[in-house]
Design an enzyme around this catalytic site. Structure first.
Site, short mmCIF file in Angstrom:
data_model
loop_
_atom_site.label_atom_id
_atom_site.label_comp_id
_atom_site.label_asym_id
_atom_site.label_seq_id
_atom_site.Cartn_x
_atom_site.Cartn_y
_atom_site.Cartn_z
N GLU A 432 0.82 -1.21 0.00
CA GLU A 432 0.00 0.00 0.00
C GLU A 432 0.86 1.27 0.00
O GLU A 432 0.60 2.21 0.74
CB GLU A 432 -0.96 -0.01 1.20
CG GLU A 432 -1.90 -1.20 1.16
CD GLU A 432 -3.05 -1.13 2.16
OE1 GLU A 432 -3.03 -0.27 3.05
OE2 GLU A 432 -3.99 -1.94 2.02
N GLU A 508 -4.06 -9.05 0.26
CA GLU A 508 -4.54 -8.84 1.63
C GLU A 508 -6.06 -8.86 1.57
O GLU A 508 -6.65 -8.16 0.76
CB GLU A 508 -4.03 -7.49 2.12
CG GLU A 508 -3.97 -7.37 3.61
CD GLU A 508 -3.22 -6.11 4.02
OE1 GLU A 508 -2.03 -5.95 3.63
OE2 GLU A 508 -3.82 -5.28 4.70
C1 GAL Z 1 -4.22 -2.63 5.27
C2 GAL Z 1 -2.74 -2.60 5.61
C3 GAL Z 1 -2.43 -3.45 6.81
C4 GAL Z 1 -3.41 -3.19 7.90
C5 GAL Z 1 -4.79 -3.50 7.39
C6 GAL Z 1 -5.87 -3.37 8.42
O1 GAL Z 1 -4.58 -1.48 4.60
O2 GAL Z 1 -2.00 -3.06 4.53
O3 GAL Z 1 -1.12 -3.17 7.25
O4 GAL Z 1 -3.30 -1.86 8.27
O5 GAL Z 1 -5.07 -2.62 6.34
O6 GAL Z 1 -7.13 -3.61 7.84
#
Ligand code: GAL
Length: 815
Positions: A432, A508
């Site tokens: 990100e 993710e």
């Molecule tokens: C994403 C990020 C993670 C964590 C997650 C929580 O945007 O890559 O590190 O913050 O969200 O939902």
């Protein structure tokens, strides 16, 4: 010219028939004991002689902050998290765990070096030190490495006093506002002293590649980098052994050119192929000789496997389509903090394996080498990720301050260290990163991708994009081999259609939040839901404004079979980022985990197990202790991979249910929304595809807390002062039913060949210390983490609580 070849040939023949003389080849000492530590800036801390009386004796790995008091002022951050859709600054407390990791810390260690090492080359290797490490020997500056997650090494030969004392000193400095999660503090990974002969295999000097892999035959290409300062004639012998230590191939080369890199090729017939399901390893034993004397020997474990990515199929392992059923993992080990411990990692990976998980994304930084070793050995595909930030800051003191000077070195260090691990399937250059929003961001992406390819051309690069359309428009997605998508199941089909040459996967996913055992009514989907008790519901229906429920992710993956799979945020709760309570103290650890911070599975564990594993699963929730709710609706959910199940409450059937794809929440869970609470017995019967009874689960309304019940993951520990047993404590009624609301304070007494290393209970809003002899139960359970001593013998663990029958358990420490 011919003379020289003739000479080489002769040497080679003699070499083949000679029993070699031995020099002492490589000596590796793990520097784990005898360290001194002092917090704060100290004059003369690096000097050969200083007053050491006030220094604390510690062993390494060490995390100086994990035992400190939680405080909401520790690293309170005024931030606008644009990744979470925030449009104004808010004050985040507990974002990095509320622990005192900031400031300077010094370590000292007297090294055992003597006259007999005089002709040796001596290196010091660090697997990671948090952070801004400056290394000194006998008061002289040796070198520095600021990124706390990188592994690095220095040649300290020229600073050594071979006829007297030698002091290694390490200065570390951590900054507030440098991290989005708990980074830990100190020399939290292993350190080794490595003595070699001047002719030796370089640090991370072997690279085993498998250019040809079939079930019949594999070709290995092995590159070995050798330090040969005087261009001596050297013989390089490589022997390959299988998992049973049988030699399966060997080759040898001679070199006198002082060439740094020697390339050898070997063939292996009918290789045992590595996959996550069949993690069969080989190792290469590399030996370097000169004048028939063995000068160095080095083992490189590796696996023979072929990983391919195809846009229409996802990932293929040795030609077989394989879905990534992955989780993201930060580096902390919950109550143990950041200090690396292989037994703790093994405990975690065992739980994940049992759940059906086959992949890990090491977020958002290089992980400890032990994690990769275990992924190789236990069978997990691994994404090695380097950065959470490039030049464009997320945090005032984040990695952007280091990027220009260190990004190349950090990325190379990660790849050189990891490239022999068969588990590693991709290198992620960032998570990100904010460059997604900038026009020239793709240049940075291309720069990093090029470094990866130059260092290891056998693996693709990836990055995790949340700002998906900008990453595409600005060219970043095209600057990696396989773009990864964070929280974008709704766009998988579109991306595949628009970019048919891209492999699609969820780098993710989900970010569902829950607290183990906390069932909150009404049971209904909600985003960013907060409550006065700082808990998220274990009905597994709560998620973030940018994220999803597991059901939403799976629905998209099931419709779009080309998706290579996913990496759930996260496998385990971690210290810091207590979303949705990011601004609400005392929340200090995450709610995202499938497994809680103490290492106890939440309900979601069984939802994933029902989808991911081949095991038969029948899991019923919630508990059945709802005093005051008699006659009212308390929904019952079942996570199962049986085709149907029937719910009975006190013998009354609430009907059989099967999965129903017409409603998302009934696609992967069975739900009885009309269940009415009456104390007694909740029974669920599962049926197989022929309608026969296949399994049964009963939850009873528990009586008053009456006793403690202990269970342990291991009954035998190694006497190495490092091994761990995870002892789960349950508070039950007199009949052994878990008291699901119990919060009794449990006291521990440990005697024998071990000690209590840490305690936990998975409550993200608990500020009780991790290093203590007591812990409150959280929804009926807590955890005692017991560590072996360096001696054989039994360890007795006694758990007591006022008004409850105590319990004890015995663990044996032996070789
Ligand atoms: C994403 C990020 C993670 C964590 C997650 C929580 O945007 O890559 O590190 O913050 O969200 O939902």
């Amino acid at each position: 010219m011919f003379k020289k070849i003739g000479f080489l040939l002769l040497t080679f023949l003699i070499y083949q028939h000679t029993v070699f003389a031995q020099a002492i080849p490589r000596e590796v000492t793990v520097l784990d004991s005898g360290w001194l530590f002092m917090k704060g800036e100290i004059e003369d801390a690096s000097a050969l002689k200083t007053n050491e009386s006030g220094w604390e004796k510690v062993s390494i790995p060490h995390d100086w902050a994990i035992t400190g008091d939680f405080n909401k002022n520790n690293d309170a951050q005024e931030v606008k998290v644009i990744e979470d859709g925030e449009s104004k600054l808010t004050k985040k407390v507990g974002r990095t765990g509320g622990l005192p990791f900031e400031g300077v810390g010094w370590y000292r260690k007297h090294l055992g070096i003597s006259e007999k090492d005089k002709n040796k080359t001596i290196n010091i290797e660090f697997d990671g030190a948090m952070s801004h490490a400056q290394i000194f020997l006998n008061g002289k500056f040796v070198g520095e490495w600021p990124y706390g997650y990188s592994s690095f090494a220095f040649d300290i030969t020229k600073y050594i006093n071979f006829s007297g004392d030698n002091v290694l000193a390490v200065r570390l400095k951590n900054f507030w506002e440098s991290s989005r999660w708990y980074p830990g503090a100190g020399i939290y990974r292993n350190v080794r002293l490595v003595k070699t002969n001047p002719i030796h295999i370089e640090h991370w000097g072997t690279f085993v590649q498998t250019p040809l892999v079939t079930r019949e035959k594999a070709t290995l290409k092995i590159e070995t980098s050798i330090k040969n300062p005087r261009n001596s004639i050297i013989q390089l012998v490589t022997k390959v052994y299988d998992k049973d230590n049988l030699q399966v191939a060997t080759t040898q080369s001679i070199d006198s050119s002082g060439k740094r890199k020697i390339v050898q090729q070997l063939n292996i017939n009918k290789p045992n192929l590595w996959t996550a399901a069949t993690p069969q390893l080989y190792y290469a034993q590399t030996s370097v000789y000169a004048n028939n004397i063995l000068l160095d020997e080095y083992k490189t474990p590796f696996g023979i496997r072929k990983i391919e990515f195809k846009p229409s199929q996802g990932m293929l392992v040795n030609g077989v389509k394989t879905k990534l059923k992955g989780v993201c993992m930060h580096s902390d080990l919950g109550p143990l903090g950041m200090a690396i411990n292989k037994a703790a990692l093994r405990y975690r990976l065992n739980l994940l394996k049992e759940m059906g998980c086959n992949a890990i994304r090491g977020t958002h930084n290089p992980q400890a080498p032990e994690l990769l070793e275990l992924c190789d050995e236990m069978g997990f595909y691994f994404i090695a990720e380097a950065f959470d930030e490039w030049k464009n800051p997320k945090l005032k003191n984040g990695y952007h301050l280091l990027f220009d000077d260190w990004a190349k070195k950090d990325l190379e260090a990660m790849i050189l260290r990891n490239r022999n691990h068969p588990s590693v399937i991709m290198y992620s250059i960032g998570n990100e990163i904010r460059e997604q929003g900038s026009k020239d961001g793709y240049k940075v992406a291309q720069y990093l991708t090029d470094i990866c390819h130059q260092t290891d051309s056998t693996r693709p690069t990836t990055a995790a994009f949340n700002n998906w359309d900008a990453a595409i428009k600005n060219g970043l997605a095209n600057a990696v081999d396989i773009p990864g998508w964070n929280y974008k199941p709704q766009f998988y089909a579109k991306i595949h259609k628009d970019y048919p040459n891209w492999v699609v996967y969820g780098s993710e996913t989900v970010s569902t939040v829950s607290s183990r055992g906390a069932y909150e009514l009404p049971a209904e989907p909600a985003q960013m839901k907060t409550r006065a008790n700082n808990q998220s519901s274990s009905y597994d229906l709560e998620y973030c404004s940018w994220s999803q429920l597991p059901d939403m992710e799976w629905q998209s993956q099931d419709k779009n079979d080309f998706v290579a799979g996913e990496f759930v945020w996260t496998g385990f709760d971690y210290l810091g980022e207590p979303t949705p309570y990011g601004s609400i103290w005392p929340s200090k650890s995450s709610y995202f985990g499938i497994i809680d911070l103490a290492g106890i599975p939440k309900d979601r564990y069984f939802l994933y197990q029902s989808k991911w594993s081949a095991k038969k699963v029948l899991h019923v929730l919630p508990h059945w202790n709802w005093e005051g709710k008699e006659g009212q609706i308390v929904p019952v959910y079942v996570y199962t991979n049986y085709p149907s199940a029937e719910l009975f409450i006190n013998g009354k059937s609430y009907g059989k249910k099967t999965f129903d794809k017409s409603n998302l929440l009934d696609t992967y869970r069975l739900r009885w929304e009309n269940a009415v609470y009456q104390p007694g017995e909740l029974k669920v019967i599962a049926y197989d595809k022929n309608g026969n009874i296949a399994d049964k689960q009963i939850i009873k309304t528990a009586g008053k807390p009456a006793k403690i019940v202990l269970s342990t993951d291991k009954t035998d520990l190694k006497p190495d002062g490092k091994d761990l047993a995870f002892v789960t404590v349950s508070v039950t009624d007199k009949d052994g039913n878990l008291c699901p609301l119990a919060n009794n304070l449990v006291n521990f007494k440990i005697n024998g060949a071990g000690n209590l290393k840490a305690v936990g209970n998975g409550n993200p809003a608990s500020l009780e210390p991790f290093e203590a002899s007591f812990r409150k139960a959280f929804y009926g359970k807590c955890m005692a983490i017991v560590q072996s001593a360096k001696k054989d013998g039994p360890i007795n663990i006694i758990a007591e609580s006022e008004g409850l029958n105590s319990a004890s358990i015995k663990i044996q420490t032996s070789n």
